[in-house]
Enzyme design. Structure first.
Site, PDB file in Angstrom:
ATOM      1  N   LYS A  37       0.843  -1.204   0.000  1.00 53.95           N
ATOM      2  CA  LYS A  37       0.000   0.000   0.000  1.00 53.95           C
ATOM      3  C   LYS A  37       0.881   1.259   0.000  1.00 53.95           C
ATOM      4  CE  LYS A  37      -0.741  -0.406   5.001  1.00 53.95           C
ATOM      5  NZ  LYS A  37      -1.560   0.206   6.019  1.00 53.95           N
TER       6      LYS A  37
ATOM      7  N   ARG B  39     -10.108  -0.289  14.932  1.00 62.43           N
ATOM      8  CA  ARG B  39     -10.118   0.461  13.678  1.00 62.43           C
ATOM      9  C   ARG B  39     -11.216  -0.074  12.761  1.00 62.43           C
ATOM     10  NH1 ARG B  39      -4.428   0.992  10.467  1.00 62.43           N
ATOM     11  NH2 ARG B  39      -4.786  -1.228  10.141  1.00 62.43           N
TER      12      ARG B  39
ATOM     13  N   HIS C 192      -5.740  -7.569  13.069  1.00 66.47           N
ATOM     14  CA  HIS C 192      -4.500  -6.770  13.038  1.00 66.47           C
ATOM     15  C   HIS C 192      -4.109  -6.408  14.464  1.00 66.47           C
ATOM     16  CE1 HIS C 192      -1.472  -4.376  11.100  1.00 66.47           C
ATOM     17  NE2 HIS C 192      -1.910  -3.231  11.585  1.00 66.47           N
TER      18      HIS C 192
ATOM     19  N   ARG D 175       1.183 -10.773   6.903  1.00 65.66           N
ATOM     20  CA  ARG D 175       1.157  -9.557   6.071  1.00 65.66           C
ATOM     21  C   ARG D 175       2.427  -8.764   6.390  1.00 65.66           C
ATOM     22  NH1 ARG D 175      -3.664  -9.796   8.690  1.00 65.66           N
ATOM     23  NH2 ARG D 175      -3.206  -7.873   9.834  1.00 65.66           N
TER      24      ARG D 175
ATOM     25  N   TYR E  70      15.496  31.529   4.564  1.00 63.24           N
ATOM     26  CA  TYR E  70      14.344  32.266   5.094  1.00 63.24           C
ATOM     27  C   TYR E  70      14.467  32.518   6.593  1.00 63.24           C
ATOM     28  CZ  TYR E  70      11.763  31.386   0.759  1.00 63.24           C
ATOM     29  OH  TYR E  70      11.353  31.349  -0.535  1.00 63.24           O
TER      30      TYR E  70
ATOM     31  N   CYS F 109      13.923  25.077   2.453  1.00 54.20           N
ATOM     32  CA  CYS F 109      12.997  25.748   1.531  1.00 54.20           C
ATOM     33  C   CYS F 109      12.147  24.688   0.829  1.00 54.20           C
ATOM     34  CB  CYS F 109      13.759  26.548   0.489  1.00 54.20           C
ATOM     35  SG  CYS F 109      15.015  27.633   1.177  1.00 54.20           S
TER      36      CYS F 109
ATOM     37  N   ASP G 177      12.177  23.723  -2.310  1.00 51.96           N
ATOM     38  CA  ASP G 177      12.853  22.885  -3.302  1.00 51.96           C
ATOM     39  C   ASP G 177      14.353  22.737  -3.057  1.00 51.96           C
ATOM     40  OD1 ASP G 177      10.371  23.353  -4.889  1.00 51.96           O
ATOM     41  OD2 ASP G 177      11.248  25.356  -4.956  1.00 51.96           O
TER      42      ASP G 177
END
Ligand code: PMH
Length: 374
Positions: A40, A136, A165, A220, A266, A312, A314
Site C-alpha cells: 500500500k 479500527r 491486526h 502480512r 528564510y 525551503c 525545493d
C-alpha cells in the site's frame, strides 16, 4: 511525476534487499506459511509495481493494499497475483473489484446487504476483518460475527479468508498482544465452524518475525520487507537480519565561501560565526524533507555535515567542511563508505516512526531501481 527527471535528486530502491528480506522471513516461518507483501501507499514509498514483482519472485504469494485504486494500479502494471484490499471500499465499486479479481475486506452487515443488491457477474472474493483490539475496522463480538456470516448467503460471495491486526506486536510488553490473540482464537473457532478452508492471517512484520509459530496460514509483511524494523525493540531483538531497500541522494548544485556574520535561508535564522563553505542541494519540503529536519546531517564523501538554515520548498543548504565541486554526491538516507544515515535516525529526529519517513518522500523524487544484493 517521477518518470522523467532533470534535477540531480533520486531515491535508490534496492530490489535485491527486498528479495533478501522476504527470504529471511521465509526461513523463519513454518513451512507453508504464505506471505502477503504489503505494498500500500506506493509500496511504502518504494514503488508498488516494482516491489510487488520482486516480492512475488522472492516467494510472496499475495499482495495487500489499502485502497481499490492501489489494487487497480498493480493490475495496470501487469501484476496477476491475488490482491487483498485491506481497507473499506464503497459497495458500488464491487463490480470493478470482481472484474479485476481483487479481493475485498468486509465487516459490516449493511455493506453486505448493499452488495447483494448490486447486479454483477462473477464471484466476489472476500476476507472478513475481525477487530480483536486495534479498534479500527472489523467485527468485535461473537454475535456480530454470527449475524454477519448469516448475511453471506449469496452464491456470488466467496468468503476466502479472515484476519485481524495487532496494535502492539512491536512492543516490549506483550499483555495486549496476548489479549488480542485470545480474542482472535475465540472468534476464529466460530469462523472455522462456518467454513474450514478460510485463509487465516493475523501477523504484521513485528508479529511474523517475533512469533513465527503463531501465524496461522499467512502473514502480512510490510515495513520489514523494505528492510526497516517496526520498532526500536524489534530492532534490538533482531529476530531476522534485514537490509534497508531505500536510500536518498542528490548532488551539490552550488558551493560558496561565506564570510563571518552572513545569514542563510528564510528568516535569516542561521548566521555564520566564521568563514564557512556553504553548499546548496536541490531537495526541499515539497520533496518530503520536513522543515523540522534543519540541523540533520547529510553525507558527503563519507563525512557528516549539517543542514543549516530553514529548509525551503525545493532546496536547502549544507555547512561543508571544505569546498567541493558542483556535482558532488550528497546522501541524505543511506551509506557512504563507513558512515550511514538511517531512516530510523531521521524518524527519531522528527519524533515519528520510520514508516512515516518512507511514505513522506514525495513522488517528485524519481525512484531508481537496482538489484545489488541478489
Ligand atoms: N496489515 C494491515 C491491516 C496493516 O494496516 C498493515 C500496516 C500491515 C498489515 C503491515 O504492517 P507492517 O508494516 O508493520 O508489517 N499498516 C500501517 C498503518 O495503517 N499505519 O502504519 C502501518
Amino acid at each position: 511525476m517521477g518518470e522523467v527527471s532533470y534535477r540531480p535528486a533520486w531515491i535508490e530502491v534496492d530490489l535485491g534487499a527486498i528479495y533478501y528480506n522476504i527470504h529471511q522471513l521465509q526461513n523463519r516461518l513454518p513451512e507453508g506459511t504464505e506471505i502477503f507483501a504489503v505494498v500500500k501507499a506506493n509500496g511504502y514509498g518504494h514503488g508498488d509495481v516494482e516491489v510487488a514483482r520482486t516480492a512475488i519472485e522472492a516467494g510472496a504469494s499475495m499482495l495487500a493494499v489499502a485502497l481499490l485504486e492501489e489494487a487497480l494500479h498493480l493490475r495496470e502494471g501487469g501484476i496477476l497475483a491475488p490482491i487483498l484490499v485491506l481497507g473499506w471500499v464503497d459497495p458500488k465499486y464491487v463490480p470493478i473489484a470482481v472484474e479485476h479479481h481483487i479481493t475485498l475486506t468486509f465487516f459490516q452487515k449493511s455493506w453486505l446487504e448493499q452488495v447483494k443488491q448490486i447486479p454483477f457477474k462473477g464471484e466476489l472474493s472476500l476476507h472478513l476483518k475481525v477487530d480483536t483490539g486495534m479498534g479500527r475496522l472489523g467485527v468485535t463480538t461473537k454475535s456480530e460475527l454470527e449475524t454477519l456470516l448469516e448475511v453471506c448467503n449469496d452464491s456470488r460471495l466467496h468468503i476466502a479468508g479472515a484476519f485481524t491486526h495487532f496494535a502492539t506486536a512491536d512492543e516490549r510488553g506483550l499483555a495486549y498482544y496476548e489479549h488480542q490473540q485470545l480474542n482472535w482464537i475465540k472468534l476464529q473457532q466460530i469462523l472455522q465452524s462456518y467454513k474450514n478452508d478460510l485463509l487465516l492471517h493475523t501477523g504484521n512484520s513485528a508479529a511474523s518475525m517475533r512469533f513465527p509459530n503463531q501465524m496461522f496460514d499467512a502473514v502480512r509483511f510490510g515495513i520489514s520487507m523494505y528492510g526497516l524494523y517496526p520498532s526500536p525493540i524489534v530492532k534490538e531483538e533482531k529476530p531476522i537480519n534485514l537490509h534497508p531497500a531505500m536510500s536518498l541522494h542528490t548532488k551539490l548544485i552550488h558551493v560558496k565561501q561565506v564570510p563571518t556574520g552572513r545569514s542563510i535561508s528564510y528568516g535569516a535564522t542561521y548566521t555564520t560565526d566564521r568563514e564557512e563553505w556553504i553548499g546548496t542541494i536541490p531537495l526541499g519540503y515539497a520533496d518530503g524533507l520536513a522543515r523540522q529536519l534543519t540541523g540533520m546531517d547529510v553525507l558527503i564523501e563519507g563525512k557528516r555535515m549539517p543542514i543549516v538554515g530553514k529548509i525551503c520548498m525545493d532546496q536547502c543548504m549544507i555547512r561543508l567542511d571544505q569546498s567541493y565541486p558542483i556535482g558532488t554526491q550528497v546522501t541524505l538516507i543511506g551509506k557512504q563508505f563507513e558512515e550511514e544515515i538511517t531512516m530510523d535516525e531521521i524518524a527519531a529526529r522528527l519524533e515519528t516512526i520510520n514508516y512515516e519517513i518512507a511514505c513522506m518522500l514525495s513522488s517528485r523524487i524519481p525512484r531508481h531501481y537496482l538489484n545489488s544484493t541478489r
